[in-house]
Write a protein that holds these residues in place. Structure first.
Motif, PDB file in Angstrom:
ATOM      1  N   ASP A 280       1.959  10.856  10.816  1.00 26.09           N
ATOM      2  CA  ASP A 280       1.957  12.162  10.159  1.00 26.09           C
ATOM      3  C   ASP A 280       3.107  12.285   9.168  1.00 26.09           C
ATOM      4  N   THR A 281       4.251  11.711   9.493  1.00 23.17           N
ATOM      5  CA  THR A 281       5.357  11.691   8.537  1.00 23.17           C
ATOM      6  C   THR A 281       4.954  10.935   7.283  1.00 23.17           C
ATOM      7  N   PHE A 282       4.301   9.801   7.476  1.00 24.65           N
ATOM      8  CA  PHE A 282       3.825   8.988   6.351  1.00 24.65           C
ATOM      9  C   PHE A 282       2.900   9.799   5.453  1.00 24.65           C
ATOM     10  N   VAL A 283       1.899  10.457   6.045  1.00 23.96           N
ATOM     11  CA  VAL A 283       0.898  11.170   5.248  1.00 23.96           C
ATOM     12  C   VAL A 283       1.513  12.359   4.526  1.00 23.96           C
ATOM     13  N   GLY A 284       2.333  13.156   5.223  1.00 23.60           N
ATOM     14  CA  GLY A 284       2.941  14.315   4.583  1.00 23.60           C
ATOM     15  C   GLY A 284       3.829  13.925   3.416  1.00 23.60           C
ATOM     16  N   THR A 285       4.614  12.852   3.598  1.00 28.23           N
ATOM     17  CA  THR A 285       5.496  12.388   2.534  1.00 28.23           C
ATOM     18  C   THR A 285       4.705  11.766   1.390  1.00 28.23           C
ATOM     19  N   LEU A 286       3.666  11.008   1.720  1.00 26.40           N
ATOM     20  CA  LEU A 286       2.805  10.415   0.694  1.00 26.40           C
ATOM     21  C   LEU A 286       2.182  11.507  -0.173  1.00 26.40           C
ATOM     22  N   ALA A 287       1.732  12.591   0.455  1.00 25.82           N
ATOM     23  CA  ALA A 287       1.110  13.686  -0.289  1.00 25.82           C
ATOM     24  C   ALA A 287       2.083  14.288  -1.298  1.00 25.82           C
ATOM     25  N   VAL A 288       3.332  14.463  -0.890  1.00 29.35           N
ATOM     26  CA  VAL A 288       4.328  15.023  -1.803  1.00 29.35           C
ATOM     27  C   VAL A 288       4.562  14.084  -2.981  1.00 29.35           C
ATOM     28  N   ALA A 289       4.703  12.800  -2.690  1.00 33.88           N
ATOM     29  CA  ALA A 289       4.929  11.833  -3.765  1.00 33.88           C
ATOM     30  C   ALA A 289       3.766  11.824  -4.757  1.00 33.88           C
ATOM     31  N   LEU A 290       2.534  11.850  -4.249  1.00 37.10           N
ATOM     32  CA  LEU A 290       1.370  11.854  -5.132  1.00 37.10           C
ATOM     33  C   LEU A 290       1.278  13.168  -5.906  1.00 37.10           C
ATOM     34  N   GLY A 291       1.602  14.280  -5.247  1.00 37.01           N
ATOM     35  CA  GLY A 291       1.591  15.575  -5.918  1.00 37.01           C
ATOM     36  C   GLY A 291       2.609  15.671  -7.033  1.00 37.01           C
ATOM     37  N   GLU A 292       3.679  14.898  -6.916  1.00 36.23           N
ATOM     38  CA  GLU A 292       4.703  14.862  -7.953  1.00 36.23           C
ATOM     39  C   GLU A 292       4.354  13.891  -9.084  1.00 36.23           C
ATOM     40  N   GLY A 293       3.207  13.226  -8.942  1.00 37.58           N
ATOM     41  CA  GLY A 293       2.768  12.316  -9.984  1.00 37.58           C
ATOM     42  C   GLY A 293       3.287  10.901  -9.856  1.00 37.58           C
ATOM     43  N   ARG A 294       3.807  10.529  -8.688  1.00 36.34           N
ATOM     44  CA  ARG A 294       4.288   9.158  -8.498  1.00 36.34           C
ATOM     45  C   ARG A 294       3.111   8.183  -8.497  1.00 36.34           C
ATOM     46  N   PRO A 295       3.238   7.011  -9.081  1.00 40.35           N
ATOM     47  CA  PRO A 295       2.225   5.962  -8.928  1.00 40.35           C
ATOM     48  C   PRO A 295       2.090   5.581  -7.453  1.00 40.35           C
ATOM     49  N   MET A 296       0.915   5.114  -7.074  1.00 41.10           N
ATOM     50  CA  MET A 296       0.658   4.853  -5.656  1.00 41.10           C
ATOM     51  C   MET A 296       1.666   3.886  -5.047  1.00 41.10           C
ATOM     52  N   GLY A 297       2.042   2.827  -5.750  1.00 40.10           N
ATOM     53  CA  GLY A 297       2.996   1.876  -5.187  1.00 40.10           C
ATOM     54  C   GLY A 297       4.314   2.532  -4.825  1.00 40.10           C
ATOM     55  N   GLN A 298       4.845   3.366  -5.710  1.00 41.63           N
ATOM     56  CA  GLN A 298       6.088   4.078  -5.437  1.00 41.63           C
ATOM     57  C   GLN A 298       5.905   5.067  -4.290  1.00 41.63           C
ATOM     58  N   ALA A 299       4.765   5.780  -4.306  1.00 40.93           N
ATOM     59  CA  ALA A 299       4.488   6.750  -3.248  1.00 40.93           C
ATOM     60  C   ALA A 299       4.427   6.071  -1.883  1.00 40.93           C
ATOM     61  N   LEU A 300       3.826   4.887  -1.829  1.00 40.20           N
ATOM     62  CA  LEU A 300       3.734   4.155  -0.564  1.00 40.20           C
ATOM     63  C   LEU A 300       5.109   3.746  -0.054  1.00 40.20           C
ATOM     64  N   ARG A 301       5.978   3.308  -0.940  1.00 41.03           N
ATOM     65  CA  ARG A 301       7.315   2.905  -0.508  1.00 41.03           C
ATOM     66  C   ARG A 301       8.098   4.095   0.027  1.00 41.03           C
ATOM     67  N   TRP A 302       7.952   5.230  -0.632  1.00 38.61           N
ATOM     68  CA  TRP A 302       8.649   6.445  -0.179  1.00 38.61           C
ATOM     69  C   TRP A 302       8.137   6.869   1.199  1.00 38.61           C
ATOM     70  N   ALA A 303       6.801   6.877   1.355  1.00 37.52           N
ATOM     71  CA  ALA A 303       6.206   7.279   2.628  1.00 37.52           C
ATOM     72  C   ALA A 303       6.548   6.306   3.741  1.00 37.52           C
ATOM     73  N   THR A 304       6.566   5.016   3.426  1.00 37.37           N
ATOM     74  CA  THR A 304       6.920   4.007   4.424  1.00 37.37           C
ATOM     75  C   THR A 304       8.370   4.157   4.867  1.00 37.37           C
ATOM     76  N   ALA A 305       9.252   4.466   3.936  1.00 35.88           N
ATOM     77  CA  ALA A 305      10.650   4.710   4.282  1.00 35.88           C
ATOM     78  C   ALA A 305      10.777   5.923   5.197  1.00 35.88           C
ATOM     79  N   ALA A 306      10.039   6.989   4.897  1.00 38.38           N
ATOM     80  CA  ALA A 306      10.089   8.190   5.728  1.00 38.38           C
ATOM     81  C   ALA A 306       9.584   7.911   7.133  1.00 38.38           C
ATOM     82  N   ALA A 307       8.480   7.175   7.248  1.00 43.08           N
ATOM     83  CA  ALA A 307       7.937   6.838   8.563  1.00 43.08           C
ATOM     84  C   ALA A 307       8.917   5.984   9.362  1.00 43.08           C
ATOM     85  N   ALA A 308       9.592   5.044   8.695  1.00 37.61           N
ATOM     86  CA  ALA A 308      10.575   4.204   9.378  1.00 37.61           C
ATOM     87  C   ALA A 308      11.733   5.038   9.909  1.00 37.61           C
ATOM     88  N   LEU A 309      12.167   6.022   9.142  1.00 39.05           N
ATOM     89  CA  LEU A 309      13.227   6.913   9.622  1.00 39.05           C
ATOM     90  C   LEU A 309      12.751   7.715  10.837  1.00 39.05           C
TER      91      LEU A 309
END
Length: 306
Positions: free
Chosen positions: A247-276
């Motif tokens: 759920d952390t991954f999905v919520g963070t991914l949604a924010v990154a995509l909503g901000e217009g991040r390319p998918m690769g960048q959004a995935l790295r951000w979401a993966t970092a959040a899930a790891a934390l």
């Protein structure tokens, strides 16, 4: 870069969490070492994760008019989530009964409670979708409510992100409305009947435009219908509790995509959040702030804007 606007239609539960060395076998009793109650539910978790990641988030669903329901509403409010469409109903608030092993793995039994009263076009969803960029859906609400929400979002041009958990057959009518499907590995295998995640991802990408399969310690795999894709590895961290990682991954991914991040960048951000999140115990209590995500992502993967 504008603030991401995210609507979440989903469950709100109180998580009743037991920590033990290991889960019992059928008919066996084991000693637990600690018990806590933590606000959760896949919908509320994704809403809190998105809000902490910097999104403008509205939560649609139902809780009981009881202590658990009041606590859930307060936690969502404190995270900055708009709860005007979180209805109070006569049914008791939903609960999730979670056993967390010392290695961090968990098993969960969910009692829907108030979540089971959400049917059709949910109370407040029309207003909550106004101006939203993404609608996050899961399968802890009745399927007719999920389908009605997906259709309403599609009609308004709002991107639909579905977490197919708990895994169940997905009707074609729902899949037609889904822009991005985010299962974990076991859900991907159940949904497709495949015996390996690569085959499962390709099978799912034939059904929806984009798929992201979360792989736990192996990170995440993105695949688009046209064949584009990427695998993002997970940072190596000490695991304490994996309950809210997805759920952390999905919520963070949604924010990154909503901000217009390319998918690769959004995935790295979401993966970092899930790891934390897996380094902390609990569901909503483990979700990192935007500042922590950005610092950890930059240290792990390099600058977020790269």
């Amino acid at each position: 870069m504008g603030r991401a606007r995210v609507c979440v239609l989903g469950s709100a539960n109180m998580d009743l969490v037991v920590f033990a060395e290991r889960a019992p076998e059928l008919g066996e009793t084991v000693a637990g070492r600690r018990f806590v109650t933590v606000p959760g539910g896949k919908g509320a978790n994704q809403a809190i994760a998105a809000a902490r990641a910097g999104g403008d988030v509205a939560m649609v669903g139902s809780v009981g008019d009881d202590p658990y329901g009041r606590q859930l509403r307060a936690v969502l409010d404190d995270a900055g989530v708009d709860t005007r469409a979180l209805a109070n109903v006569a049914e008791t608030t939903g609960t999730a009964h979670i056993l967390v092993e010392d290695g961090g793995e968990n098993s969960i039994v969910v009692v829907p409670g108030a979540n089971g009263t959400v049917h059709g076009l949910a109370y407040g969803l029309d207003e909550a979708l106004t101006g939203a960029q993404l609608l996050l859906l899961q399968l802890e609400l009745p399927l007719d409510a999920v389908l009605a929400g997906a259709k309403a979002a599609r009609e308004r041009g709002v991107k639909v992100v579905l977490t197919p958990a708990p895994a169940q057959p997905l009707p074609a009518e729902l899949l037609k409305c889904v822009d991005l499907l985010v299962p974990n590995e076991s859900e991907a295998l159940v949904l497709t009947g495949k015996d390996d995640v690569n085959s499962a991802a390709h099978a799912l990408a034939e059904l929806v435009p984009e798929v992201v399969v979360t792989l736990g310690a192996d990170g995440a795999r993105w695949l688009r219908r046209d064949g584009a894709g990427e695998h993002v590895p997970a940072p190596s961290v000490q695991v304490r509790d994996t309950t809210a990682a997805g759920d952390t991954f999905v919520g963070t991914l949604a924010v990154a995509l909503g901000e217009g991040r390319p998918m690769g960048q959004a995935l790295r951000w979401a993966t970092a959040a899930a790891a934390l999140s897996v380094g902390q115990e609990g569901a909503s209590t483990s979700m990192p702030t935007r500042a922590r995500i950005e610092e950890f992502e930059a240290r792990t993967f390099g600058a977020f804007g790269r």
